[in-house]
Design a protein around this motif. Structure first.
Motif, short mmCIF file in Angstrom:
data_model
loop_
_atom_site.label_atom_id
_atom_site.label_comp_id
_atom_site.label_asym_id
_atom_site.label_seq_id
_atom_site.Cartn_x
_atom_site.Cartn_y
_atom_site.Cartn_z
N PRO A 94 0.80 -1.24 0.00
CA PRO A 94 0.00 0.00 0.00
C PRO A 94 0.83 1.28 0.00
O PRO A 94 0.59 2.18 -0.82
CB PRO A 94 -0.84 -0.12 1.27
N ASP A 95 1.78 1.40 0.90
CA ASP A 95 2.57 2.64 0.99
C ASP A 95 3.39 2.86 -0.27
O ASP A 95 3.47 3.98 -0.79
CB ASP A 95 3.47 2.60 2.21
N ASP B 173 1.06 3.70 -3.28
CA ASP B 173 0.57 5.07 -3.17
C ASP B 173 1.66 6.06 -3.56
O ASP B 173 1.39 7.08 -4.22
CB ASP B 173 0.12 5.36 -1.74
N ASN C 188 1.56 8.83 -6.69
CA ASN C 188 1.86 10.25 -6.48
C ASN C 188 2.90 10.78 -7.46
O ASN C 188 3.07 12.00 -7.60
CB ASN C 188 2.34 10.48 -5.05
N SER D 101 -7.49 3.63 -2.95
CA SER D 101 -6.29 4.39 -3.30
C SER D 101 -6.37 4.87 -4.74
O SER D 101 -6.05 6.02 -5.05
CB SER D 101 -5.06 3.52 -3.08
N LYS E 144 -8.91 7.69 -5.11
CA LYS E 144 -8.41 8.96 -4.57
C LYS E 144 -7.41 9.60 -5.52
O LYS E 144 -7.34 10.83 -5.63
CB LYS E 144 -7.77 8.73 -3.20
N ALA E 145 -6.64 8.77 -6.21
CA ALA E 145 -5.64 9.28 -7.15
C ALA E 145 -6.25 9.62 -8.51
O ALA E 145 -5.58 10.23 -9.35
CB ALA E 145 -4.52 8.25 -7.33
#
Length: 268
Positions: A123-124, A127, A131, A161, A164-165
């Motif tokens: 996940p991190d 993400d 970005n 995710s 949101k992106a």
């Protein structure tokens, strides 16, 4: 039809020897194959960019060759996605985007970021990768699609995710990898990979009718029934552009399948 997005249908690449004499007319010069494909389809997924950088002049020439209304999806470099730590892909992403794809201008479609089947969901890290994807390039708005093929992505966290992106998760019709039909972006990117060589159109009439219905539903902002979803939460109900590519399966049938779909969509 009111309140609906545009629907594009096409193939991956345009250079494939078995298409000569089956899709391309016998004797057609190789240099005119893109021109022919672009006038008989409405989109092409550029695959060569996955393996190596291209020249700005090439993108400009491709854009000039294709008619108005045609779009090129661009497959991102494997250097960006085939890495252990995705968060460290910033330089590679910038190099890929800076090679000249902006030369496609208004004919630039979505950018496809494809991940190896062995790439698991972190996940991190994922993400952080999302970005890195900019919204604009040289004044052009960019649309990003991610194709993930590891079962660890079958989690609501990933869908949340992506939403949101504003990134689309590729819907891949294949039995090889998990299917994710959740709509996460403001467009839909579908890669249909189950064509059969014993079918002249790649797919039978019933299957083509089904995918035509799916495309219309996606364009109207709906989440079609009969597909596999990760979450129960539907996407926001709004019109979306839809990109459908006939990929792999019986590749020789890909152009016929795309043309059959376009005919059903109302393009002769």
């Amino acid at each position: 039809m009111a309140n609906t997005g545009k629907i594009y249908a096409g193939i991956g690449g345009w250079t494939f020897e078995p298409w000569r004499g089956t899709f391309y007319p016998p004797g057609l010069p190789h240099a005119r194959e893109l021109e022919y494909a672009a006038t008989h389809l409405s989109a092409i997924e550029i695959n060569g960019t996955y393996y190596r950088l291209q020249k700005p002049e090439s993108f400009a020439a491709w854009a000039k060759t294709a008619p108005d209304g045609f779009v090129f999806a661009v497959k991102a470099s494997r250097v960006c996605t085939n890495r252990r730590v995705l968060a460290e892909a910033g330089e590679a992403v910038a190099k890929f985007l800076g090679q000249g794809i902006a030369e496609l201008g208004e004919k630039l479609g979505p950018i496809l970021w494809q991940f190896m089947p062995t790439k698991a969901y972190n996940p991190d890290d994922f993400d952080a990768f999302l970005n890195l994807l900019p919204e604009k390039l040289n004044g052009l708005s960019l649309r990003h699609a991610v194709e993930v093929r590891h079962e660890s992505f079958l989690t609501p966290a990933f869908i949340d995710s992506a939403r949101k992106a504003g990134v689309a998760v590729v819907f891949a019709d294949t039995t090889k990898y998990p299917q994710i039909a959740d709509v996460t972006g403001d467009f839909v990117y579908a890669r249909l990979q189950d064509a059969r060589e014993d079918e002249p159109m790649g797919y039978g009439a019933e299957a083509l009718d089904r995918w035509t219905s799916m495309a219309h539903q996606w364009a109207q902002g709906k989440s079609p029934k009969g597909l596999e979803y990760v979450t129960d939460e539907p996407a926001k109900d709004r019109a979306r552009d839809v990109f459908v590519f006939m990929i792999n399966g019986a590749k020789i049938r890909a152009p016929a399948a795309a043309q059959a779909l376009l005919e059903r969509l109302g393009r002769p």
